[in-house]
Design a protein around this motif. Structure first.
Motif, PDB file in Angstrom:
ATOM      1  N   UNK A  15      34.159  33.395  52.861  1.00  0.00           N
ATOM      2  CA  UNK A  15      35.009  34.304  52.087  1.00  0.00           C
ATOM      3  C   UNK A  15      35.096  35.659  52.793  1.00  0.00           C
ATOM      4  N   UNK A  16      36.261  36.274  52.749  1.00  0.00           N
ATOM      5  CA  UNK A  16      36.466  37.582  53.385  1.00  0.00           C
ATOM      6  C   UNK A  16      36.385  38.731  52.380  1.00  0.00           C
ATOM      7  N   UNK A  17      36.965  38.551  51.196  1.00  0.00           N
ATOM      8  CA  UNK A  17      36.947  39.625  50.202  1.00  0.00           C
ATOM      9  C   UNK A  17      37.799  40.805  50.589  1.00  0.00           C
ATOM     10  N   UNK A  18      38.841  40.560  51.417  1.00  0.00           N
ATOM     11  CA  UNK A  18      39.687  41.656  51.877  1.00  0.00           C
ATOM     12  C   UNK A  18      40.975  41.819  51.067  1.00  0.00           C
ATOM     13  N   UNK A  19      41.175  40.955  50.071  1.00  0.00           N
ATOM     14  CA  UNK A  19      42.345  41.064  49.212  1.00  0.00           C
ATOM     15  C   UNK A  19      43.582  40.371  49.746  1.00  0.00           C
ATOM     16  N   UNK A  20      43.577  39.961  51.013  1.00  0.00           N
ATOM     17  CA  UNK A  20      44.752  39.281  51.553  1.00  0.00           C
ATOM     18  C   UNK A  20      44.453  37.844  51.981  1.00  0.00           C
ATOM     19  N   UNK A  21      43.218  37.561  52.364  1.00  0.00           N
ATOM     20  CA  UNK A  21      42.819  36.205  52.750  1.00  0.00           C
ATOM     21  C   UNK A  21      42.612  35.360  51.504  1.00  0.00           C
ATOM     22  N   UNK A  22      43.049  34.101  51.545  1.00  0.00           N
ATOM     23  CA  UNK A  22      42.817  33.188  50.424  1.00  0.00           C
ATOM     24  C   UNK A  22      41.367  32.707  50.499  1.00  0.00           C
ATOM     25  N   UNK A  23      40.552  33.137  49.551  1.00  0.00           N
ATOM     26  CA  UNK A  23      39.118  32.814  49.529  1.00  0.00           C
ATOM     27  C   UNK A  23      38.781  31.635  48.622  1.00  0.00           C
ATOM     28  N   UNK A  24      39.783  30.906  48.152  1.00  0.00           N
ATOM     29  CA  UNK A  24      39.560  29.810  47.209  1.00  0.00           C
ATOM     30  C   UNK A  24      38.570  28.784  47.740  1.00  0.00           C
ATOM     31  N   UNK A  53      37.732  42.376  47.175  1.00  0.00           N
ATOM     32  CA  UNK A  53      38.756  41.729  46.369  1.00  0.00           C
ATOM     33  C   UNK A  53      38.969  40.333  46.926  1.00  0.00           C
ATOM     34  N   UNK A  54      38.709  39.343  46.088  1.00  0.00           N
ATOM     35  CA  UNK A  54      38.772  37.936  46.488  1.00  0.00           C
ATOM     36  C   UNK A  54      40.033  37.313  45.900  1.00  0.00           C
ATOM     37  N   UNK A  55      40.970  36.968  46.772  1.00  0.00           N
ATOM     38  CA  UNK A  55      42.218  36.351  46.327  1.00  0.00           C
ATOM     39  C   UNK A  55      42.021  34.844  46.282  1.00  0.00           C
ATOM     40  N   UNK A  56      42.404  34.228  45.164  1.00  0.00           N
ATOM     41  CA  UNK A  56      42.314  32.778  45.030  1.00  0.00           C
ATOM     42  C   UNK A  56      43.683  32.233  44.642  1.00  0.00           C
ATOM     43  N   UNK A  57      43.958  31.000  45.091  1.00  0.00           N
ATOM     44  CA  UNK A  57      45.270  30.405  44.851  1.00  0.00           C
ATOM     45  C   UNK A  57      45.228  29.286  43.819  1.00  0.00           C
ATOM     46  N   UNK A  58      44.050  29.045  43.249  1.00  0.00           N
ATOM     47  CA  UNK A  58      43.902  28.009  42.237  1.00  0.00           C
ATOM     48  C   UNK A  58      42.693  28.350  41.370  1.00  0.00           C
ATOM     49  N   UNK A  76      32.956  43.408  42.433  1.00  0.00           N
ATOM     50  CA  UNK A  76      33.967  42.617  43.133  1.00  0.00           C
ATOM     51  C   UNK A  76      35.099  42.278  42.168  1.00  0.00           C
ATOM     52  N   UNK A  77      36.273  41.996  42.717  1.00  0.00           N
ATOM     53  CA  UNK A  77      37.405  41.573  41.903  1.00  0.00           C
ATOM     54  C   UNK A  77      37.857  40.219  42.411  1.00  0.00           C
ATOM     55  N   UNK A  78      38.202  39.344  41.477  1.00  0.00           N
ATOM     56  CA  UNK A  78      38.812  38.070  41.827  1.00  0.00           C
ATOM     57  C   UNK A  78      40.228  38.137  41.271  1.00  0.00           C
ATOM     58  N   UNK A  79      41.202  37.967  42.145  1.00  0.00           N
ATOM     59  CA  UNK A  79      42.599  38.043  41.722  1.00  0.00           C
ATOM     60  C   UNK A  79      43.293  36.720  42.023  1.00  0.00           C
ATOM     61  N   UNK A  80      44.183  36.347  41.138  1.00  0.00           N
ATOM     62  CA  UNK A  80      44.958  35.126  41.296  1.00  0.00           C
ATOM     63  C   UNK A  80      46.202  35.446  42.128  1.00  0.00           C
ATOM     64  N   UNK A  81      46.400  34.690  43.188  1.00  0.00           N
ATOM     65  CA  UNK A  81      47.536  34.919  44.079  1.00  0.00           C
ATOM     66  C   UNK A  81      48.851  34.706  43.327  1.00  0.00           C
ATOM     67  N   UNK A  82      49.841  35.528  43.600  1.00  0.00           N
ATOM     68  CA  UNK A  82      51.149  35.344  42.967  1.00  0.00           C
ATOM     69  C   UNK A  82      51.722  33.961  43.310  1.00  0.00           C
ATOM     70  N   UNK A  83      52.335  33.328  42.324  1.00  0.00           N
ATOM     71  CA  UNK A  83      52.941  32.027  42.549  1.00  0.00           C
ATOM     72  C   UNK A  83      51.969  30.862  42.619  1.00  0.00           C
ATOM     73  N   UNK A  84      50.722  31.083  42.224  1.00  0.00           N
ATOM     74  CA  UNK A  84      49.708  30.023  42.331  1.00  0.00           C
ATOM     75  C   UNK A  84      49.946  28.900  41.318  1.00  0.00           C
ATOM     76  N   UNK A  85      50.535  29.209  40.197  1.00  0.00           N
ATOM     77  CA  UNK A  85      50.778  28.198  39.172  1.00  0.00           C
ATOM     78  C   UNK A  85      49.610  28.013  38.217  1.00  0.00           C
TER      79      UNK A  85
END
Length: 93
Positions: A15-24, A53-58, A76-85
């Motif tokens: 995991x990167x935690x950089x807010x742009x990499x998908x860390x799922x 900031x950990x971006x996840x796509x699912x 830390x923040x976990x954010x759901x990627x836009x358009x993830x569904x």
């Protein structure tokens, strides 16, 4: 920190935690490490998310005897990627 340890740092799993990499995938690997299946475990797990900031796509699934923690002074923040569904970020097994 070994992958079989009850203490798991998501960065050790990539995991990167950089807010742009998908860390799922990295977070899922940390959550699943040491499990026989989704309903059993050899030992409890404490999954640590360092500040970032950990971006996840699912959805992330929380499993029996598994806890996710972070630093309360620099959360830390976990954010759901836009358009993830996904409708929720974290779910049970």
């Amino acid at each position: 920190m070994e992958h079989g340890s009850p203490f798991r740092n998501v960065k050790a799993f990539g995991a990167k935690g950089d807010g742009s990499t998908d860390d799922t995938v990295a977070i899922r690997e940390a959550l699943l490490s040491g499990r026989d299946d989704i309903y059993s475990t050899k030992q409890p797990a404490l999954v640590y998310l360092p500040p970032g900031t950990y971006k996840v796509s699912d959805q992330l699934r929380m499993y029996f005897y598994t806890h996710m923690v972070g630093n309360y002074k620099c959360r830390p923040k976990i954010v759901l990627a836009p358009g993830s569904g996904a409708k929720t970020l974290i779910a049970g097994p």
